[in-house]
Design an enzyme around this catalytic site. Sequence first.
Site, PDB file in Angstrom:
ATOM      1  N   CYS B  85      63.087  46.807  15.959  1.00  0.00           N
ATOM      2  CA  CYS B  85      64.026  45.877  16.223  1.00  0.00           C
ATOM      3  C   CYS B  85      65.074  46.076  16.960  1.00  0.00           C
ATOM      4  O   CYS B  85      65.082  46.566  18.183  1.00  0.00           O
ATOM      5  CB  CYS B  85      64.415  45.227  14.983  1.00  0.00           C
ATOM      6  SG  CYS B  85      65.351  43.388  15.109  1.00  0.00           S
ATOM      7  N   HIS B 194      59.071  44.418  11.964  1.00  0.00           N
ATOM      8  CA  HIS B 194      59.332  45.328  11.022  1.00  0.00           C
ATOM      9  C   HIS B 194      58.432  45.917   9.884  1.00  0.00           C
ATOM     10  O   HIS B 194      58.055  45.355   8.566  1.00  0.00           O
ATOM     11  CB  HIS B 194      60.733  44.597  10.079  1.00  0.00           C
ATOM     12  CG  HIS B 194      61.680  44.380  10.888  1.00  0.00           C
ATOM     13  ND1 HIS B 194      62.906  45.258  10.681  1.00  0.00           N
ATOM     14  CD2 HIS B 194      61.976  43.389  11.506  1.00  0.00           C
ATOM     15  CE1 HIS B 194      63.839  44.688  11.417  1.00  0.00           C
ATOM     16  NE2 HIS B 194      63.540  43.677  12.130  1.00  0.00           N
ATOM     17  N   GLU B 196      58.687  48.457   8.278  1.00  0.00           N
ATOM     18  CA  GLU B 196      59.405  48.898   6.985  1.00  0.00           C
ATOM     19  C   GLU B 196      59.375  48.049   5.919  1.00  0.00           C
ATOM     20  O   GLU B 196      60.020  48.394   4.854  1.00  0.00           O
ATOM     21  CB  GLU B 196      60.585  49.872   7.507  1.00  0.00           C
ATOM     22  CG  GLU B 196      61.759  48.768   7.399  1.00  0.00           C
ATOM     23  CD  GLU B 196      62.046  48.093   8.987  1.00  0.00           C
ATOM     24  OE1 GLU B 196      60.881  47.856   9.365  1.00  0.00           O
ATOM     25  OE2 GLU B 196      63.036  47.479   9.287  1.00  0.00           O
TER      26      GLU B 196
END
Lengths: 772, 223
Positions: B85, B194, B196
């Site tokens: 991002c 994302h 994560e």
Amino acid sequence: MTAHPTSPGTSQVGGVPQLDTVELAATTADTEQPYAELGLRPEEYQEIREILGRRPTTAELAMYSVMWSEHCSYKSSRVHFRHFADLPASDALLVGIGENAGVVDVGDGYAVTFKVESHNHPSYVEPYQGAATGVGGIVRDILTMGARPVAVMDSLRFGAADAPDTARVLPGIVAGVGGYGNCLGLPNIGGELLFDDCYLGNPLVNALCVGVMRHGDIRLAKAEGLGNKVVLFGARTGGDGIGGVSVLASETFDAEGPAKRPAVQVGDPFTEKLLIEACLEIFAADLVTGIQDLGGAGLSCATSELASAGTGGMHVDLDTVPLRDSTLTAAEILMSESQERMCAIVEPAKVEEFLAVCRKWDVLATVIGEVTDGDRLTIDWHGERIVDVPPRTVAHGGPLYHRPMTRPADLDGLQADAPPSSSADLRADWLAVVSSPDGADKSWVTEQYDRYVRGNTVLAQPEDAGVLRIDEQTHRGIALSLDGNGRFARLDPYTGAQLNLAEAYRNVAVSGARPLAVTNCMNFGSPENPEVMWQFAEAVRGLADGCRALGLPVTGGNVSLYNQTGDTAINPTPVIGVLGVLDDVRRRVPTGWRADGETVLLLGETGAEFGGSAWASVVHRHLGGLPPALDLPAEQALAGLIGTLATDGTLSSAHDLADGGLAQAVTESALRHGTGARLRLTGDLTAALFAESVARAVVTTTRPDAVRAAAAAAGVPVTELGVTGGDALVVEDVLDLPLAELRAAWSATLPALFGSPEAAVGTVPAGTVPTS
Amino acid sequence: MRIGVITFPGSLDDVDAARAVRLAGGEAVALWHADDDLSGVDAVVLPGGFSYGDYLRAGAIAARAPLMRSVVDRAHAGLPVLGICNGFQVLCEAGLLPGALTRNGHLHFRNRDQALLVERADTAWTSAYTTGQRIVVPVKNGEGRYVAAPAELDRLEGEGRVVVRYADGNPNGSSRDIAGVTSADGRVVGLMPHPEHAVEDLTGPSVDGLGFFTSVLSSVVTA
């Protein structure tokens, strides 16, 4: 900048501008002062003169005017807070009403602080910045308590969804809530989005923040220790938000009045993010003895509150305050509500280390004064004394009004006007309720909010409650819900406030949490209207009685009055927040149905209760009768039952029944993951589908006998509704709603009103959840 | 295995990236933007967020941080670098990856669970996947629309440098549904979604994102 009544930091004496000093004020008693333009009444102005034994200086008048505003002093509402003070003491409450936010013990040495605040008026004037700074302000309140802010929620109300002014304010308010919270790195875990004609011209923007800390980390707003330094840190002070609390938040909008845009603050979330990290590092190194954020009333509030909570006085040299605009007068600096500022009390030996942390985070920090002996707050400007006041009289000496109260003249008629109680077309009504702006998919809004950041979000919108993990080792977690049905409160504010409390309590409980504490944001019309004042008093009394019955402490709250344009007040809207705790957040219970073949059970009892219901509102445009009967013991039994069933993993899902009744609840559970159900309903089908009787939840399980046994032990009635599965919601022998049709109706409403992102970039229907 | 996670002023998903590294079995090392030294880490993650408030252009100011000089130098020598991002935006601004991220086509910030197709399963960060694998991870951005000149896009596709592509709908108007790209040597990867945030069943829509972090651990071992 627009001319403002406070602009004269100087006074004209013989045509020569002269600084209005304490010395000058003592010898010029007859100088006319613009107290009325600053929102003060003649008797309030007289009281200030009596406190000081002379006329106030221009700067002093500015400070008193903002601090004695309705917004800061709660002068109309405070007298009713005794109901909260009378609540029995709670072991869970570590810090109660009166500090920036209450603090609750959630176990394992963790403390949680949470609070909800309104930013209604600024958001109407300037939707994006008004909403953004509403988030920024409540986050600083939480930070000030010593906690790391970990999530936000927003409770929003607008006029009719298709009204032109709703199209003006809603996109900006949503973008502002998102823009600020996203940039701070705080997940938005839930809230409300509701529409009603009464909010046209007066949208409600209530923002909640929750923070987590260890018990020993709690900070308080007080200035102690002779010689300790007063440090102002964060953004520079500018001309934005001058008089926000007095001119804007404490008066009714007048269609003919001047534009109030200069009274709205402008936010910079990046600066606030740095401020959060700097503060947490400062707390960890134990570098402050007291701290206060600068919000409404700016420096006037921070200095007077810090000083009055301490043991001595305070002196501030206003020339040292870093400015964005060098032409600001002393009075404007004291009243400015520029955002992203904090004020700390620091021991002299720790100042250098404090400033070093601020430098690391590129946060501007300046020593602007010190704690003095004596009991005065003194402020100098250009070498002259311009403020010399007893700080308590500024911070807490505001007037206290016993406003007249009258039961609204139309209430008997309203309560006697019972709504229809039979549906002519159950299928059509079902689609109408779930596709109404209140019932429809909220993805258009919630997709603009980051719900993932920090990686601890276990449940977020559209779940019943937001659930967060607070410890990755022990899996301890918290749950939060905000609820505020204004229709119920309009029909009966005493019961309505308790119904809102009951709904928030139920939402937290059905997610698997144990409800622990309550906060509130009271949104009402003008307190100068005796009927509004009665509604307010009834709602406060109701909330206090409800909390007593449920054994929950009220940790704090916020009051927003003057929510009306012209003579028409909004529906009384007590928005209630409930915090709960989960000992093991892995035991949370979601709302959505995932698996076929599970038994669908209704917990609780349904009556033909339609007063203030979504069905009466959507289908019949009707508001009247009595709200559903309150039953707090039944709520406690339901909460205890779901808590037990959640802990032993018996439930696959649980969904609270509220607005829109069973039809709304099963629609949401089915569409969450695209799993239908076949249901059998008996008796009064209109009531079964659309009544809003309290203390109910629909649950799914693979072990219905275990649920029945536990429910029997808890005294909670159980009705078997059917079985999950298929691609439709079927009520046998009554109706058949294919999920595709239901989803199309439910998800099309908000994009049709406010614009579809897909029109620009793609074709994924809103509300669909991809599966891996 | 030491994986550095850089914190810039305004980084937000640094705690998430560090958690993902730990869950994958690595040691997360906090790196500070103003330092010069990469502390001997074996790979670097540039996390999501709003570094410098997205002022000027998203990622533009962070790309000039002191630590980024070391990141660029070491990346040219093969250090695995992942930009997520805002981190992807920084890598583009720093010249480590081609193209740019611009304001979403619909002008809204948008957060949703997003299906992706993995097109390259042989980079330092995607070896745990199979080519053509479909994964679901969150996407959340306001300036995530990937753009480049048509000839540049042709070249990237021709060289197989598109790592992940949006499936079932494009959330932001990115050119050719591109969600992430890699450097010519496959060591530097940037993507807008994302991974994560998809490393635990409890908090993510899936655990599909964990593969990015397990991939780099094995690539560091074999490098």
